[in-house]
Write an enzyme that holds these catalytic residues in place. Structure first.
Site, mmCIF file in Angstrom:
data_model
loop_
_atom_site.group_PDB
_atom_site.id
_atom_site.type_symbol
_atom_site.label_atom_id
_atom_site.label_comp_id
_atom_site.label_asym_id
_atom_site.label_seq_id
_atom_site.Cartn_x
_atom_site.Cartn_y
_atom_site.Cartn_z
ATOM 1 C CG ASP A 21 -1.971 1.021 1.118
ATOM 2 O OD1 ASP A 21 -2.295 1.578 -0.150
ATOM 3 O OD2 ASP A 21 -2.555 1.287 2.375
ATOM 4 C CG ASN A 69 -7.543 -2.133 -5.790
ATOM 5 O OD1 ASN A 69 -6.888 -2.873 -5.532
ATOM 6 N ND2 ASN A 69 -7.956 -1.138 -4.989
HETATM 7 C C1 FPP Z 1 -1.769 0.144 -3.458
HETATM 8 O O1 FPP Z 1 -1.287 1.260 -3.409
HETATM 9 C C2 FPP Z 1 -1.379 -0.650 -4.670
HETATM 10 C C3 FPP Z 1 -1.957 -1.104 -5.585
HETATM 11 C C4 FPP Z 1 -3.318 -1.230 -5.635
HETATM 12 C C5 FPP Z 1 -1.546 -1.987 -6.662
HETATM 13 C C6 FPP Z 1 -0.062 -2.689 -6.506
HETATM 14 C C7 FPP Z 1 0.594 -2.963 -7.936
HETATM 15 C C8 FPP Z 1 1.870 -3.074 -8.081
HETATM 16 C C9 FPP Z 1 2.941 -2.759 -7.001
HETATM 17 C C10 FPP Z 1 2.290 -3.096 -9.497
HETATM 18 C C11 FPP Z 1 2.739 -4.378 -9.846
HETATM 19 C C12 FPP Z 1 2.501 -5.363 -9.149
HETATM 20 C C13 FPP Z 1 2.849 -7.122 -9.479
HETATM 21 C C14 FPP Z 1 2.766 -7.925 -8.382
HETATM 22 C C15 FPP Z 1 3.250 -7.286 -10.852
HETATM 23 P P1 FPP Z 1 -2.394 2.650 -3.464
HETATM 24 O O2 FPP Z 1 -2.804 2.959 -4.900
HETATM 25 O O3 FPP Z 1 -3.670 2.255 -2.852
HETATM 26 O O4 FPP Z 1 -1.584 3.658 -2.759
HETATM 27 P P2 FPP Z 1 -2.621 4.964 -1.902
HETATM 28 O O5 FPP Z 1 -2.806 4.067 -0.642
HETATM 29 O O6 FPP Z 1 -1.160 5.734 -1.667
HETATM 30 O O7 FPP Z 1 -3.510 5.601 -2.708
#
Ligand code: FPP
Length: 247
Positions: A21, A69
């Site tokens: 996250d 998401n």
């Molecule tokens: C959460 O941060 C992250 C995600 C929803 C996506 C995670 C994806 C990756 C790291 C890319 C590739 C992964 C793989 C395994 C190939 P957020 O967007 O909720 O952050 P925030 O809470 O700061 O808004």
């Protein structure tokens, strides 16, 4: 001294699960669009997977995309799906190099065709690797997984293939998508949020929870080592008393 030197190699968690996250907030700090954070999160995925495999952890589960998401702005969802395709394609060599098998859980048929295709290819190509399994949770919802298990069991009872009395925890577990995977010993969430967000609700019944303020794109090998050292300080009692554990 590195956190790695403090790890007791005889007490490693068999399975580490991570809620990655903070990508969006990381991007914001740099004055960039959210996808910039997701792109940098890929390096953290690579480092964490390598570190876990090098240590001898057997399963690493990463929460990459929840069913919730899908409600994000369409442009972000599309960009994330494209990033997943590219990352899975590019990083298959990292998986081969480290002898890592790729698995996936979640409602995979809701993924765009090309994402599912790339994922299926990588799963097939790495099926022979045995050092560690990396499980991607994609379009995953724990409540949905549990509801689906309940539905399948109800159908078997209705068709008299099993009796209601035969339904126990082992049988229930066998209907979860994680049925062949041990429960996580350690669950990590980055970004300073203290929530589980519909992730592995059944499976984390006795997991140690570890929260770090680090945003996911800043997470590196040392951070995994630190989390494991903290895990090893905890006394896992599984409902028993301290005295029973020490015996
Ligand atoms: C959460 O941060 C992250 C995600 C929803 C996506 C995670 C994806 C990756 C790291 C890319 C590739 C992964 C793989 C395994 C190939 P957020 O967007 O909720 O952050 P925030 O809470 O700061 O808004």
């Amino acid at each position: 001294m590195s956190w790695k030197d403090k790890i007791n190699m005889d007490k490693l968690p068999q399975h580490v699960a991570i809620i990655m996250d903070g990508n969006g907030r990381w991007a914001k700090q740099w004055g960039k669009p959210r996808i910039f954070g997701h792109k940098h999160g890929v390096k953290s995925v690579r480092e964490t997977a390598e570190a876990a495999a090098e240590l001898g952890i057997k399963y690493l589960t990463l929460y990459a995309f929840s069913t919730e998401n899908w409600n994000r702005p369409k442009a972000e969802v599309n960009a994330l799906m494209r990033l997943l395709v590219r990352t899975i394609h590019k990083e298959t060599k990292t998986l081969h190099k480290n002898n890592i098998r790729l698995l996936a859980i979640g409602d995979l048929y809701s993924l765009p065709k090309i994402t599912l295709q790339e994922l299926t290819n990588a799963i097939q190509d790495t099926a022979h690797h045995a050092r560690m399994s990396m499980v991607l949770a994609l379009s995953y919802s724990s409540r949905r997984e549990i509801t689906n298990a309940a539905k399948k069991i109800a159908q078997l009872v209705a068709s008299k293939e099993i009796t209601a009395d035969s339904v126990d925890q082992n049988l229930f577990e066998s209907f979860l998508s994680t049925h062949s995977i041990p429960d996580p010993g350690l669950l990590i969430r980055t970004s300073g949020e203290y929530r589980i967000s519909n992730f592995l609700l059944w499976q984390i019944a006795y997991s140690e929870l570890y929260f770090t303020p680090k945003l996911w794109p800043d997470f590196r090998k040392e951070d995994l080592y630190e989390a494991i050292v903290e895990f090893q300080k905890r006394e896992r009692r599984f409902g028993k008393t301290s005295e029973q554990i020490i015996k």
